[in-house]
Write a protein that holds these residues in place. Sequence first.
Motif, mmCIF file in Angstrom:
data_model
loop_
_atom_site.group_PDB
_atom_site.id
_atom_site.type_symbol
_atom_site.label_atom_id
_atom_site.label_comp_id
_atom_site.label_asym_id
_atom_site.label_seq_id
_atom_site.Cartn_x
_atom_site.Cartn_y
_atom_site.Cartn_z
ATOM 1 N N ILE A 308 0.836 -1.203 0.000
ATOM 2 C CA ILE A 308 0.000 0.000 0.000
ATOM 3 C C ILE A 308 0.872 1.255 0.000
ATOM 4 O O ILE A 308 0.589 2.233 -0.708
ATOM 5 C CB ILE A 308 -0.955 -0.003 1.211
ATOM 6 C CG1 ILE A 308 -1.988 -1.123 1.071
ATOM 7 C CG2 ILE A 308 -1.665 1.342 1.345
ATOM 8 C CD1 ILE A 308 -2.865 -1.318 2.308
ATOM 9 N N ALA A 309 1.963 1.241 0.783
ATOM 10 C CA ALA A 309 2.869 2.389 0.820
ATOM 11 C C ALA A 309 3.481 2.637 -0.559
ATOM 12 O O ALA A 309 3.606 3.787 -1.006
ATOM 13 C CB ALA A 309 3.966 2.154 1.854
ATOM 14 N N LEU A 310 3.852 1.565 -1.260
ATOM 15 C CA LEU A 310 4.403 1.698 -2.611
ATOM 16 C C LEU A 310 3.349 2.244 -3.577
ATOM 17 O O LEU A 310 3.652 3.069 -4.445
ATOM 18 C CB LEU A 310 4.914 0.343 -3.099
ATOM 19 C CG LEU A 310 6.186 -0.175 -2.417
ATOM 20 C CD1 LEU A 310 6.407 -1.645 -2.738
ATOM 21 C CD2 LEU A 310 7.402 0.654 -2.838
ATOM 22 N N GLN A 311 2.108 1.798 -3.418
ATOM 23 C CA GLN A 311 1.015 2.300 -4.266
ATOM 24 C C GLN A 311 0.770 3.788 -4.016
ATOM 25 O O GLN A 311 0.518 4.555 -4.954
ATOM 26 C CB GLN A 311 -0.258 1.501 -4.008
ATOM 27 C CG GLN A 311 -0.211 0.074 -4.524
ATOM 28 C CD GLN A 311 -1.416 -0.735 -4.102
ATOM 29 O OE1 GLN A 311 -2.001 -0.502 -3.034
ATOM 30 N NE2 GLN A 311 -1.807 -1.697 -4.923
ATOM 31 N N GLN A 312 0.849 4.192 -2.760
ATOM 32 C CA GLN A 312 0.641 5.606 -2.442
ATOM 33 C C GLN A 312 1.748 6.470 -3.038
ATOM 34 O O GLN A 312 1.484 7.559 -3.582
ATOM 35 C CB GLN A 312 0.562 5.787 -0.927
ATOM 36 C CG GLN A 312 -0.704 5.195 -0.314
ATOM 37 C CD GLN A 312 -0.790 5.423 1.182
ATOM 38 O OE1 GLN A 312 0.186 5.746 1.836
ATOM 39 N NE2 GLN A 312 -1.978 5.216 1.741
ATOM 40 N N ALA A 313 2.990 5.996 -2.958
ATOM 41 C CA ALA A 313 4.100 6.741 -3.557
ATOM 42 C C ALA A 313 3.924 6.834 -5.070
ATOM 43 O O ALA A 313 4.210 7.877 -5.681
ATOM 44 C CB ALA A 313 5.421 6.055 -3.214
ATOM 45 N N ALA A 314 3.413 5.773 -5.686
ATOM 46 C CA ALA A 314 3.178 5.767 -7.129
ATOM 47 C C ALA A 314 2.098 6.774 -7.512
ATOM 48 O O ALA A 314 2.169 7.394 -8.585
ATOM 49 C CB ALA A 314 2.797 4.359 -7.590
ATOM 50 N N ARG A 315 1.082 6.923 -6.651
ATOM 51 C CA ARG A 315 0.031 7.914 -6.914
ATOM 52 C C ARG A 315 0.629 9.316 -6.970
ATOM 53 O O ARG A 315 0.250 10.142 -7.810
ATOM 54 C CB ARG A 315 -1.038 7.854 -5.823
ATOM 55 C CG ARG A 315 -1.974 6.658 -5.927
ATOM 56 C CD ARG A 315 -2.715 6.420 -4.632
ATOM 57 N NE ARG A 315 -3.521 7.558 -4.221
ATOM 58 C CZ ARG A 315 -4.014 7.715 -2.992
ATOM 59 N NH1 ARG A 315 -3.756 6.826 -2.051
ATOM 60 N NH2 ARG A 315 -4.739 8.772 -2.690
ATOM 61 N N ASN A 316 1.577 9.594 -6.090
ATOM 62 C CA ASN A 316 2.216 10.912 -6.095
ATOM 63 C C ASN A 316 3.049 11.095 -7.362
ATOM 64 O O ASN A 316 2.989 12.145 -8.019
ATOM 65 C CB ASN A 316 3.101 11.062 -4.862
ATOM 66 C CG ASN A 316 3.867 12.377 -4.853
ATOM 67 O OD1 ASN A 316 3.327 13.432 -4.574
ATOM 68 N ND2 ASN A 316 5.156 12.306 -5.174
ATOM 69 N N ARG A 317 3.813 10.073 -7.719
ATOM 70 C CA ARG A 317 4.677 10.181 -8.899
ATOM 71 C C ARG A 317 3.866 10.316 -10.185
ATOM 72 O O ARG A 317 4.333 10.913 -11.160
ATOM 73 C CB ARG A 317 5.590 8.950 -9.007
ATOM 74 C CG ARG A 317 6.692 8.895 -7.970
ATOM 75 C CD ARG A 317 7.760 7.893 -8.368
ATOM 76 N NE ARG A 317 7.204 6.554 -8.601
ATOM 77 C CZ ARG A 317 7.019 5.645 -7.659
ATOM 78 N NH1 ARG A 317 7.348 5.930 -6.396
ATOM 79 N NH2 ARG A 317 6.530 4.456 -7.945
#
Length: 357
Positions: A308-317
């Motif tokens: 989930i943390a990786l998905q959230q970072a991807a949303r920002n990128r």
Amino acid sequence: MLRSAQDVQPVLRWMQTELGADKVTCHKAVKLSGGAIQENWRLELQITGGRYDGEQLWVLRTDAPSAVAVSSSRVQEFTLLQAVCGQDVPVPQPICVCTDSSVLGRPFFLMTAVSGQAQGRKLVRDPKLKTTGPGLVAQLGEIMARIHKITPQDEHAQRYELSGLPGYNDSAAVFQIAQMRTALDQLGSAHPVLEYGLNWLEDNLSEWEGTGETVLCHRDFRTGNFLVEDGLCTALLDWEFAGWSDRHEDIGWLCARCWRFGNTHLAVGGLGPFSAFRQAYERISGQLLNVTAIGFWQVMAEIRWAVIALQQAARNRSGQEMSLELALSGYLVPEMEVNMLTLIDEITTGNWQDLDS
């Protein structure tokens, strides 16, 4: 889309019609902190006429500009709140839901605001925790047990048409491993430590799959997602991940090391001992817990939060939702990987004692 308090006017006009009120005025609209996946606004309202005549303090909940794919819709979450509200589960009272995209640009619902503290780091550092902690985690055990009493065949589940919630065909463990593998593949980057953890869980399926009946699980029941006031839980929040699963998934998530906020010696969310939680849970549910299975679900919890943390970072990128909180989420992954590897080592060598207290 809400960007400021002025944007609430279309919502007020819709509310006036929906609630049968003569007039709805908003004195103050404040965006609440948190809510990386959903967006919450606290509304101070004056309603004239109709069922809710008078001053009201409500929360408007809607989707964030970008979302995690496995998150339920606002309509589903609203229905869930309706379903559990009458089961002695403390939740905000659901008021009304809007599916008309012309009002706000996306679906939203309104619920009552509830008092209490939700910030995990503040809760685990409460000077009174030594006294209040055992009672609080016992209450959490009772709340979770009441949720888990709802099954797919339950009359209550059928009345609120909960059969459409996420579930599985084989086993909760196999389903969760497959979900995590798919999510990692979609990220488009290599994460060998998390893949190793999934392989280990798969190799040891006989130890933790099929450990109980399918029940309604909150799937994000953790410190930070419930409000606490005077040592008691006043409301369980954030139901967007709820679905059908193994009861031990919820318990492993609540007891995961990543959700203890530094209070590693207190297994239940950094708030209290597992023994108090277990006693209350088993008393209300009438079910004995498989403590061994919880350890494996703890490993899965570390992997799932890392994903989930990786998905959230991807949303920002992606540029869809620029947020410092989302950007920093990706840097939390090594912490979960260390927790995961430590748990695997402890379980493998027979030194896992997380839930002995």
